[in-house]
Design a protein around this motif. Structure first.
Motif: not given
Length: 349
Positions: A12-31
């Protein structure tokens, strides 16, 4: 949230997205569960998000190039994590959870941070194979470094380290040791106990000599010494005084085997001719008396890395022992013809 689905399979690549937090509520448990490699570089994290613990099978985590000043205790829940990369942040020895040393990490790269000491938590990681703290503010290497019994590579270049503890020699599996760009003035003889050592980088320090014991590192393939007084001094000393007319005449007599007897020449000239030294270059039949060339081959300029050796040659043109041909240099065995005391002169300064 679609951006959180970057990458494929277990990555899972989440680089260069200007993220300040990591909200994973909408990400599936399987993922979350299937992710083993997570990339978070070049975002705006100042604290490692607690939600990181939801990636229960994470093996690899890269949080480089953020503004991280603190790593939360939730990282301790990543029981399968083996590699942690956190380069170029604002971390120091107070940024880690107290029980960080209980993790099963094998690779740590915290280069480009603000560590003034090697964190005590690092020194408890018995499974650690690779440790990089380059480009920090370290002044010392703690003697407890010997506790990292599985360590194979140690990178501490670009700090302010002034000495090497003898305990470092107890790392029996250490193969790569990088201590370049520091303030190291001497090498403890105990370092020659590192029988697995293949590469030793010491360039840009304050070394004026090497212990002769370093010759016992039989598996050493790379030794980097450029930018030390040891190298600079000998390079500056490589001057050549042209031979006198007396020496030129003596060389001609000796190299051409011209016959003479004590009745042909004054006694002082006969004694002078007896002082001729044969050029150690096996491809040269020349001799020298008072004027010779000191030709030093050092280890980090080009070609095959080797210990420094000094060759006394009869003239600047006589350069076969220090050939500029990389192949012949690599295959050369001329070093064996250099007497041990001359080698010692270079090694001990």
């Amino acid at each position: 949230m679609d951006g959180y689905e970057g990458g494929t399979g277990d990555t899972l690549n989440l680089s260069r997205l200007n993220l300040e937090s990591l909200d994973l509520d909408e990400m599936s448990q399987d993922r979350k569960r299937e992710t083993q490699q997570l990339y978070l570089p070049y975002n705006r994290f100042t604290v490692l998000p607690a939600s990181i613990s939801l990636f229960s099978n994470l093996v690899f985590l890269d949080i480089s190039h953020n503004g991280l000043a603190f790593i939360c205790e939730d990282i301790l829940r990543l029981s399968k994590l083996k590699t942690l990369i956190a380069k170029n942040n604002r971390l120091d020895e107070f940024s880690l959870p107290k029980d960080f040393g209980s993790m099963s990490l094998e690779v740590i790269n915290f280069s480009g941070n603000r560590f003034e000491e090697v964190p005590s938590q690092f020194l408890k990681l018995q499974t650690l194979h690779y440790l990089s703290l380059g480009g920090n503010r370290l002044k010392t290497i703690p003697s407890e470094i010997e506790n990292l019994t599985s360590l194979e590579m140690l990178y501490l270049g670009g700090n302010a380290i002034s000495s090497i503890p003898p305990e470092l020699a107890n790392l029996r599996y250490l193969s790569y040791l990088v201590l370049c760009d520091n303030r190291i003035q001497s090498i403890p003889p105990q370092l020659t106990q590192l029988h697995s050592l293949r590469s030793l980088s010491l360039h840009n320090n304050l070394l004026t000599y090497l212990p002769r014991e370093i010759l016992s590192l039989i598996h050493l393939q790379e030794l980097s010494l450029r930018g030390n007084p040891l190298v600079v001094r000998f390079v500056k000393d490589m001057t050549y005084d042209p031979p006198s007319l007396l020496e030129l005449a003596g060389r001609t007599i000796k190299s051409r085997n011209l016959p003479y007897t004590p009745w042909d020449l004054p006694g002082n000239l006969v004694r002078y001719l007896d002082l001729a030294s044969k050029c150690p270059n096996p491809k040269c039949g020349g001799v020298y008396f008072d004027s010779c060339v000191r030709h030093i081959k050092f280890v980090d300029f080009c070609g095959k890395y080797r210990l420094p050796l000094m060759h006394y040659l009869c003239s600047p043109e006589c350069t076969s022992p220090c050939s500029s041909n990389p192949q012949s240099d690599a295959d050369s065995e001329d070093e064996s013809s250099v007497p041990a005391h001359r080698m010692q002169k270079v090694l001990l300064g």
